[in-house]
Design a protein around this motif. Structure first.
Motif, PDB file in Angstrom:
ATOM      1  N   ARG A   1       0.674  -1.176  -1.718  1.00 44.31           N
ATOM      2  CA  ARG A   1      -0.521  -1.740  -1.085  1.00 44.31           C
ATOM      3  C   ARG A   1      -0.883  -3.018  -1.831  1.00 44.31           C
ATOM      4  O   ARG A   1      -1.062  -2.990  -3.032  1.00 44.31           O
ATOM      5  CB  ARG A   1      -1.685  -0.757  -1.160  1.00 44.31           C
ATOM      6  CG  ARG A   1      -1.351   0.593  -0.578  1.00 44.31           C
ATOM      7  CD  ARG A   1      -2.215   1.045   0.540  1.00 44.31           C
ATOM      8  NE  ARG A   1      -3.639   1.026   0.314  1.00 44.31           N
ATOM      9  CZ  ARG A   1      -4.512   0.755   1.293  1.00 44.31           C
ATOM     10  NH1 ARG A   1      -4.071   0.476   2.482  1.00 44.31           N
ATOM     11  NH2 ARG A   1      -5.792   0.780   1.045  1.00 44.31           N
TER      12      ARG A   1
ATOM     13  N   ALA B   1      10.274   5.909   8.697  1.00 43.25           N
ATOM     14  CA  ALA B   1       9.415   6.927   8.090  1.00 43.25           C
ATOM     15  C   ALA B   1       8.063   6.353   7.686  1.00 43.25           C
ATOM     16  O   ALA B   1       7.101   7.080   7.519  1.00 43.25           O
ATOM     17  CB  ALA B   1      10.092   7.538   6.868  1.00 43.25           C
TER      18      ALA B   1
ATOM     19  N   LEU C   1       6.249   4.376   9.455  1.00 39.62           N
ATOM     20  CA  LEU C   1       5.415   4.004  10.600  1.00 39.62           C
ATOM     21  C   LEU C   1       4.224   4.911  10.815  1.00 39.62           C
ATOM     22  O   LEU C   1       3.231   4.510  11.382  1.00 39.62           O
ATOM     23  CB  LEU C   1       6.259   3.990  11.873  1.00 39.62           C
ATOM     24  CG  LEU C   1       7.209   2.802  11.978  1.00 39.62           C
ATOM     25  CD1 LEU C   1       8.090   2.963  13.184  1.00 39.62           C
ATOM     26  CD2 LEU C   1       6.437   1.499  12.046  1.00 39.62           C
ATOM     27  N   GLY C   2       4.315   6.163  10.360  1.00 36.58           N
ATOM     28  CA  GLY C   2       3.233   7.101  10.617  1.00 36.58           C
ATOM     29  C   GLY C   2       1.963   6.772   9.861  1.00 36.58           C
ATOM     30  O   GLY C   2       0.900   7.236  10.208  1.00 36.58           O
ATOM     31  N   SER C   3       2.079   5.975   8.834  1.00 38.23           N
ATOM     32  CA  SER C   3       0.913   5.725   7.999  1.00 38.23           C
ATOM     33  C   SER C   3      -0.091   4.832   8.694  1.00 38.23           C
ATOM     34  O   SER C   3       0.241   3.815   9.269  1.00 38.23           O
ATOM     35  CB  SER C   3       1.338   5.082   6.697  1.00 38.23           C
ATOM     36  OG  SER C   3       0.184   4.722   5.983  1.00 38.23           O
ATOM     37  N   LEU C   4      -1.347   5.228   8.613  1.00 41.45           N
ATOM     38  CA  LEU C   4      -2.410   4.425   9.184  1.00 41.45           C
ATOM     39  C   LEU C   4      -2.888   3.383   8.171  1.00 41.45           C
ATOM     40  O   LEU C   4      -3.569   2.450   8.511  1.00 41.45           O
ATOM     41  CB  LEU C   4      -3.585   5.322   9.568  1.00 41.45           C
ATOM     42  CG  LEU C   4      -3.242   6.450  10.542  1.00 41.45           C
ATOM     43  CD1 LEU C   4      -4.399   7.430  10.656  1.00 41.45           C
ATOM     44  CD2 LEU C   4      -2.903   5.889  11.899  1.00 41.45           C
ATOM     45  N   LEU C   5      -2.539   3.592   6.915  1.00 37.09           N
ATOM     46  CA  LEU C   5      -2.950   2.644   5.884  1.00 37.09           C
ATOM     47  C   LEU C   5      -2.066   1.410   5.943  1.00 37.09           C
ATOM     48  O   LEU C   5      -0.876   1.503   6.192  1.00 37.09           O
ATOM     49  CB  LEU C   5      -2.825   3.276   4.501  1.00 37.09           C
ATOM     50  CG  LEU C   5      -3.744   4.444   4.167  1.00 37.09           C
ATOM     51  CD1 LEU C   5      -3.433   4.965   2.787  1.00 37.09           C
ATOM     52  CD2 LEU C   5      -5.198   4.023   4.245  1.00 37.09           C
ATOM     53  N   LYS C   6      -2.684   0.263   5.695  1.00 37.55           N
ATOM     54  CA  LYS C   6      -1.884  -0.965   5.677  1.00 37.55           C
ATOM     55  C   LYS C   6      -1.028  -0.980   4.422  1.00 37.55           C
ATOM     56  O   LYS C   6      -1.451  -0.531   3.370  1.00 37.55           O
ATOM     57  CB  LYS C   6      -2.804  -2.180   5.661  1.00 37.55           C
ATOM     58  CG  LYS C   6      -3.453  -2.434   6.995  1.00 37.55           C
ATOM     59  CD  LYS C   6      -4.231  -3.735   6.928  1.00 37.55           C
ATOM     60  CE  LYS C   6      -5.288  -3.749   8.004  1.00 37.55           C
ATOM     61  NZ  LYS C   6      -6.438  -4.565   7.619  1.00 37.55           N
ATOM     62  N   MET C   7       0.170  -1.493   4.565  1.00 33.13           N
ATOM     63  CA  MET C   7       1.012  -1.542   3.372  1.00 33.13           C
ATOM     64  C   MET C   7       1.908  -2.768   3.367  1.00 33.13           C
ATOM     65  O   MET C   7       2.067  -3.455   4.359  1.00 33.13           O
ATOM     66  CB  MET C   7       1.847  -0.284   3.294  1.00 33.13           C
ATOM     67  CG  MET C   7       2.759  -0.078   4.484  1.00 33.13           C
ATOM     68  SD  MET C   7       3.768   1.360   4.187  1.00 33.13           S
ATOM     69  CE  MET C   7       3.288   2.380   5.539  1.00 33.13           C
TER      70      MET C   7
END
Lengths: 291, 564
Positions: A212, A185, A187-193
């Motif tokens: 973050r 779930a 993986l969709g984020s474009l933000l680095k985490m």
């Protein structure tokens, strides 16, 4: 009725070398394969530091493979022959959700039990140093001459209460190797985490928290430990993929938040490393033994 | 209507003329905005709010005063945009409260309505600020009460209301220092004065018509399309397929044969479609309509003069293109996106948010936002837009992230009106919204999520780089129109002609000792060399800080920065 245990595990338990020798633990290696033909035995002819160097140079992701039932059979048979009568072989392995190692060991054990060998194969439903901490605890008890029934009680407690938290630099490795579990779930984020991952009671990867920045990940990890263990004394183990300083700060964070009675430090070995990627870190926590 | 009472039809024309008078003065009110940023302008927002109220009462034909007030209030409530629009809608909600089903009002009842309007609006605002529309309304209501004690004439009483509203407006700079510094009166208060003035004019029997030259056709067209984009679910649902815009230059010869009457022409066109706007002045006639037969519209318009401009667009085509584009994932198809589509039917949680810019849209979608309402700085969505987005999620519990200080109140109003469980997480900027969204976990309980999201937004500092829309002196900065400004949270920290210089000084104000990440969202107009300069600057200047760049593609703001 067994009078003594003999502890066996696999190389993914990420145990420190000295401890393996000191506690007389038998470690069955998994394999790491670079490209088509280059096959290495985990922690036998491929040490963690060599592995990370190869990983940096490799243009392809390495794959891993579990020991075959035959390999387990050979190990079990040899140990049985060397051990005194009444010894039970107790073989502890990483989560069957993540690897077929447990299954291979179980197949070997089933075959050998027909010949009268006494073998117990355990799916710890954990991974890396969380398996390591369980193995270490039991091996110490065995060495101290603790009875198999007491060892069994402690094993059950450890299986129930040992937790492991991973902080990974990227989810890429888990994803490519199909071990991402419920963390997909994220993986969709474009933000680095910096996700904090853990294993479910069934031994599947799940995202505990997405954070973050390293500092926030550390801070959150401290809170999680405090919520989970409170004032209970704990044994800890830390494994990392070449992030020494971060391992120290995780340890410091753990000590600030819970009562740490022991620390086992090691590197994340090639097989686990191939799945979590460089920069990953794992901390395992288990309740200390009641004396 | 007698000298001493207001009946339903009089109240109706008072409201309509109040709205018209505000509409005629939109630009004046907009010009009073304190910050010279291209933001949701007060005049525009208040005007769009009252227009929605007028639409509602235009459907009432015979009604008593109580019903008119109630219906106006309902229209305002749903159409409320921007904080001043929301306050205006609350004022009229309070106004309608004591009227119930009253047939007509005397001056005392009217004064009572002004009084409850103020009470209601004050209650609706969490931290009422004096020197704003609230103060003007309060002072005017006091004047109403005082006048009603001795005066039975409605005209005289409203005259006292308007006089005091104006006087109170002039005092707003004494109450709110920033107004004094910039040298303006409060814009929301000014808007309210215009509404009251229109109401007085109606009571006096004067006519305040919609002056077409003041009314921006583009604004209305934009508004109508905005609403449509939100409400149309599929291309097949579009009943009238062609967006038709016509401009006609009146010709005397033609007018002799076909005398032009705006009201009559509007009614005539009404049979051909919806989203109708007809605006005219002495020389020009502008028409906007969504119709199925655009040819008919052209013929009808041509009767009055020469066709100057024609624009016809097929909205079904546009809609498919639009939704097709939005449905396609930005990079590679991710399993998450597909999963999100499948579970759209009844789910326990959903998030509705507001953003502008394709890149920012993708960031929110990637973090799991269900509906991203297009809007923000220049287009504040109405309460109704937000209510509709909430319904669209079909979730039991909906979180709303307004991402703009001027949308927070409309979101809260939407939460109140909506039938679903709605929590507004009062994010005032895109970075706050992203941080809150980042903290959201569908697996957690409502309370846990609310807490985590509220905490999340406090972890980030927002910086924005935009340009000034006029000259001003504010917070000690002397700013020229067209200058870049760096705004940290809500404070202007830098200004000048060089975007990189302004951004650099903004970063200095934002980065703290424990800052780990600076995220840069580049605007649609941001130049690549400026962006890479900025990245280099931050990396060189701050060793421990990691820089993350995303193409936000937002309009008006060259850079939106977040430090955390």
């Amino acid at each position: 009725m067994a009078t003594k245990w003999k502890i066996i595990t696999d190389s993914t338990a990420d145990l420190p070398e000295e401890l393996v020798k000191e506690l007389d633990i038998t470690v069955v290696p998994l394999k790491v394969i670079f490209g088509q033909e280059e096959t290495f035995y985990d922690r036998i002819n491929l040490m963690p530091e060599e592995f990370y160097e190869k990983l940096r140079e490799a243009d392809q992701m390495p794959t891993t493979s579990q020991p075959s039932p035959h390999e387990f059979e050979t190990v079990y048979r040899k140990l049985h022959e060397e051990s005194e009568a009444g010894t039970k072989l107790v073989s502890l392995h990483l989560s069957s959700q993540l690897s077929g190692t447990y299954q291979a060991a179980q197949i070997a054990a089933d075959q050998l039990s027909e010949e009268g060998l006494d073998i117990k194969v355990v799916d710890t439903k954990r991974a890396s140093c969380a398996v390591g901490i369980i193995v270490k605890e039991l091996a110490q008890m065995v060495q101290a001459g603790v009875s198999p029934s007491t060892c069994e009680e402690r094993l059950q407690e450890l299986l129930e209460k040992t937790e492991v938290y991973f902080i990974v630099d990227t989810l890429e490795f888990l994803q490519k190797n199909g071990r991402i579990g419920k963390a997909s779930a994220l993986l969709g984020s474009l933000l680095k985490m910096k996700p904090i991952l853990s294993l479910t009671a069934d031994g599947e990867v799940y995202p505990l928290e997405k954070v973050r920045g390293r500092k926030k990940a550390l801070q959150r990890l401290g809170e999680i430990l405090r919520e989970k263990y409170g004032t209970q004394p704990v044994e800890t183990a830390i494994s990392h993929a070449e992030v020494f300083e971060q391992a120290d700060s995780v340890l410091a964070t753990a000590k600030e938040n819970v009562e740490v009675v022991s620390v086992m430090k090691s590197s994340i070995g090639p097989v686990i490393g191939a799945h979590v990627g460089p920069g990953a870190l794992a901390i395992a926590v288990a309740p200390a033994k009641n004396n | 209507m007698t000298e001493t009472t207001v009946d339903g039809s009089m109240l109706r024309s008072m409201f309509i003329q109040g709205a018209n008078n505000l509409g005629n003065n939109v630009d004046r009110v907009d010009a009073l905005n304190v910050f010279p940023v291209p933001d949701g302008d007060t005049g525009t927002n208040m005007n769009l709010t009252v227009v929605s109220g007028v639409k509602e009462i235009q459907q009432l034909h015979s009604a008593n005063a109580g019903q008119v007030a109630k219906s106006f209030s309902k229209g305002l409530l749903m159409g409320a945009r921007g904080n001043s629009g929301v306050i205006l809608s609350q004022l009229f909600r309070g106004f309608s409260k004591p009227l119930a089903d009253a047939n007509e009002l005397d001056s005392k009842q009217l004064a009572k309505a002004f009084e409850t309007s103020v009470d209601t609006a004050y209650q609706a605002v969490m931290k009422p600020v004096e020197g704003t529309i609230l103060t003007v309304a309060k002072d005017a209501a006091k004047a109403a009460k005082k006048a009603a004690k001795k005066e039975t004439s409605i005209k005289e009483m409203l005259h006292a209301v308007v006089a005091e509203a104006n006087a109170s407006l002039e005092r707003t700079p004494d109450l709110l220092p920033v107004l004094k510094e910039v040298g303006v009166v409060d814009s929301g208060g000014q808007g309210l004065v215009h509404v009251y003035e229109g109401m007085l004019a109606a009571a006096r029997g004067e006519e305040v018509t919609e002056a077409s030259s003041q009314l921006s056709m583009d604004e209305h067209v934009q508004l109508t399309h905005h609403q449509n984009a939100q409400s149309q679910l599929s291309a097949e649902d579009i009943e009238f397929g062609y967006c038709t815009e016509v401009m006609v230059r009146f010709e005397d010869s033609k007018l002799e044969q076909h005398p032009y009457n705006e009201e009559g022409f509007r009614e005539e066109l009404g049979q051909y479609g919806d989203s109708l706007l007809v605006v005219s002045d002495e020389d020009l006639l502008k028409i906007h309509i969504h119709a199925e037969e655009p040819g008919e519209i052209l013929s009808l318009s041509q009767r009055f003069g020469e066709l100057v401009n024609i624009k016809i667009e097929n909205m079904r085509e546009q809609h498919s293109a639009l939704t097709g584009e939005k449905a396609a994932p930005a990079a590679k198809p991710s399993p998450v996106a597909e999963k999100a589509e499948q579970v759209k039917e009844q789910k326990p949680f959903a998030v509705v948010t507001v953003a502008m810019g394709d890149g920012i849209y993708d960031l929110f979608k990637g973090l799991g936002a269900d509906v991203v309402i297009e809007g923000g700085q220049t287009m504040n969505p109405s309460t109704e837009d937000i209510v509709r987005a909430i319904q669209e999620t079909n979730a039991e519990q909906v979180f709303v992230l307004p991402n703009n200080g001027n949308i927070v109140m409309a979101a809260e109003q939407a939460a109140e009106v909506s039938e679903q469980q709605v929590q507004v997480i009062a994010t005032k900027s895109v970075p706050q919204g992203l941080a809150a969204m980042f903290a959201f976990e569908p697996e957690r309980t409502t309370a846990e999520n609310e807490e985590a999201m509220k905490e999340g937004l406090t972890l980030v500092t927002t910086g924005q780089v935009t340009h000034a829309v006029r000259d001003t002196t504010i917070e000690g900065h002397s700013i020229k129109e067209g200058d870049f400004m760096g705004i940290c949270e809500s404070e202007i920290v830098s200004s000048g002609q060089s975007v990189t210089d302004v951004a650099e000084r903004l970063v200095q104000a934002m980065v703290q000792e424990d800052t780990e990440i600076v995220t840069i969202l580049t605007g649609a107009d941001a130049k690549e060399e400026n962006t890479s300069y900025l990245v280099d600057y931050i990396e060189k200047e701050y060793d421990d800080v990691e820089v993350e760049v995303h193409a936000g593609k937002q309009p008006l703001y060259d850079y939106i920065l977040a430090s955390e």
